[in-house]
Design a protein around this motif. Structure first.
Motif, mmCIF file in Angstrom:
data_model
loop_
_atom_site.group_PDB
_atom_site.id
_atom_site.type_symbol
_atom_site.label_atom_id
_atom_site.label_comp_id
_atom_site.label_asym_id
_atom_site.label_seq_id
_atom_site.Cartn_x
_atom_site.Cartn_y
_atom_site.Cartn_z
ATOM 1 N N GLN A 156 0.821 -1.214 0.000
ATOM 2 C CA GLN A 156 0.000 0.000 0.000
ATOM 3 C C GLN A 156 0.855 1.264 0.000
ATOM 4 N N SER A 157 2.078 1.159 0.477
ATOM 5 C CA SER A 157 2.942 2.347 0.515
ATOM 6 C C SER A 157 3.757 2.508 -0.756
ATOM 7 N N GLY A 177 -3.063 -9.404 -5.267
ATOM 8 C CA GLY A 177 -4.065 -8.368 -5.513
ATOM 9 C C GLY A 177 -4.565 -8.404 -6.955
ATOM 10 N N MET A 178 -3.633 -8.606 -7.880
ATOM 11 C CA MET A 178 -4.013 -8.653 -9.297
ATOM 12 C C MET A 178 -4.895 -9.869 -9.564
ATOM 13 N N LYS A 225 -7.034 -1.205 -6.211
ATOM 14 C CA LYS A 225 -6.196 -0.543 -5.213
ATOM 15 C C LYS A 225 -5.236 -1.509 -4.527
ATOM 16 N N ASN A 226 -5.607 -2.776 -4.517
ATOM 17 C CA ASN A 226 -4.719 -3.781 -3.927
ATOM 18 C C ASN A 226 -3.933 -4.538 -4.992
ATOM 19 N N ALA A 227 -4.074 -4.096 -6.252
ATOM 20 C CA ALA A 227 -3.435 -4.824 -7.341
ATOM 21 C C ALA A 227 -2.320 -4.017 -8.009
ATOM 22 N N LEU A 228 -2.548 -2.718 -8.181
ATOM 23 C CA LEU A 228 -1.602 -1.893 -8.929
ATOM 24 C C LEU A 228 -1.340 -0.578 -8.201
ATOM 25 N N LYS A 229 -0.148 -0.067 -8.391
ATOM 26 C CA LYS A 229 0.204 1.241 -7.851
ATOM 27 C C LYS A 229 0.840 2.060 -8.959
#
Lengths: 100, 161
Positions: free
Chosen positions: A4-5, A14-15, B86-90
Motif C-alpha cells: 500500500q505504501s 491483488g491482481m 487498489k490492492n493490485a496496482l500502484k
C-alpha cells in the motif's frame, strides 16, 4: 514496506483477486442478468399467443446467449491486458538490476 | 296428358327455370369470389389452440425489453465500483487500468443495447398485424359485396291467395 505504501508496483495476489472480481461481474453477474429474460417472456406471453411469440422469445434467447459468449471474449481480452500489465511490471523488476 | 296436366307441367317448367336462373347467377357470383387463399396451415404451427396479439400488450412488451436491457447495463456499470485495483496496482498504471475497465464497461453496455432492436421488432410486428387485419377485412368485405350484389330475390307475380 507493504504494497500500500508503494508508488509503483503490482501485487500478484491483488491482481489475481482483481481479475477474479472482474470475472465475477462480467462472467457471472452479467451473464445471469442477460439470462434473466423471465419478465420479458411473461410480458410477451401475456398478450401474444401462437407460434410467432414463441419464435420471438427463441430469437431473443439466441441473441442473449450470443452476447454471453461475446462478453466472455471481451473478458478474456481484458484479462490478457491485466496479465500483460502484471508481466510487464514483474519483467522490469526481474531485469532492471543485473547481477554484477 | 290432358290440357290441364300439360298446363301444370308447363308452369312447373317455368318455376324450375326461375330456380335454375337464380341458382346460376348465384353460382356465377360464388365463382367470382376469390376466397382467401392462405397457407396450408389448419392448426397453429406450434400446436397452439389459438393465435392472436393484444395490441395493448405491445407497449408492455417493449417496456419489459427496455427494463431488461437497462438491468444488464447496470450490472456492467457496477464493474467500475465492484472491481477495484487498489490492492493490485500502484502508480499511473493503476489509473490507466481504471480507465481501461471503464472502457470495457462502456463498450459492453453499448453492445448490450443492441437487444433494444427486439423492442423495435415488437413494434414492427404489431404494425404487421394491424396491416394484415385491415387487408384481410378489406378482402372479405369485397367478397361479401360481390356476393350481396348477386343476390336476386324471386318476387311472386300473383297476389298471394
Amino acid at each position: 514496506m507493504d504494497f500500500q505504501s508503494a508508488d509503483h508496483g503490482v501485487s500478484i495476489t491483488g491482481m489475481n483477486q482483481y481479475i477474479d472480481d472482474i470475472n465475477t461481474v462480467v462472467l457471472t453477474e452479467v451473464a445471469a442478468a442477460l439470462r434473466d429474460t423471465g419478465a420479458v417472456e411473461d410480458a410477451v406471453r401475456a398478450g401474444w399467443h401462437g407460434n410467432a411469440p414463441e419464435q420471438f422469445i427463441a430469437n431473443l434467447n439466441k441473441a442473449k446467449e450470443q452476447m454471453v459468449e461475446t462478453l466472455k471474449q471481451l473478458q478474456n481480452t481484458f484479462e490478457t491486458e491485466l496479465n500483460g500489465i502484471k508481466s510487464s511490471i514483474l519483467d522490469m523488476d526481474a531485469n532492471l538490476v543485473d547481477e554484477e | 296428358m290432358g290440357a290441364i296436366g300439360q298446363w301444370v307441367k308447363n308452369q312447373a317448367s317455368r318455376a324450375w327455370d326461375s330456380v335454375q336462373n337464380i341458382g346460376d347467377k348465384f353460382s356465377t357470383a360464388i365463382g367470382k369470389v376469390q376466397g382467401y387463399v392462405g397457407t396450408a396451415f389448419e392448426v397453429a404451427k406450434n400446436g397452439s389452440t389459438f393465435v392472436g396479439l393484444q395490441y395493448s400488450s405491445i407497449g408492455t412488451i417493449r417496456s419489459a425489453i427496455r427494463n431488461y436491457v437497462t438491468g444488464v447495463q447496470k450490472v456492467l456499470a457496477d464493474l467500475n465500483t465492484k472491481a477495484s485495483n487498489k490492492n493490485a496496482l500502484k502508480g499511473e498504471v493503476a489509473s490507466a487500468a481504471d480507465a481501461y475497465v471503464k472502457a470495457v464497461s462502456d463498450v459492453a453496455q453499448a453492445y448490450v443495447s443492441a437487444l433494444l432492436a427486439y423492442s423495435d421488432r415488437m413494434y414492427e410486428y404489431g404494425e404487421e398485424y394491424k396491416k394484415a387485419d385491415t387487408n384481410l377485412a378489406s378482402t372479405v368485405s369485397e367478397e361479401a359485396s360481390a356476393l350481396s350484389s348477386s343476390a336476386e330475390t324471386y318476387q311472386e307475380k300473383y297476389n298471394q291467395q
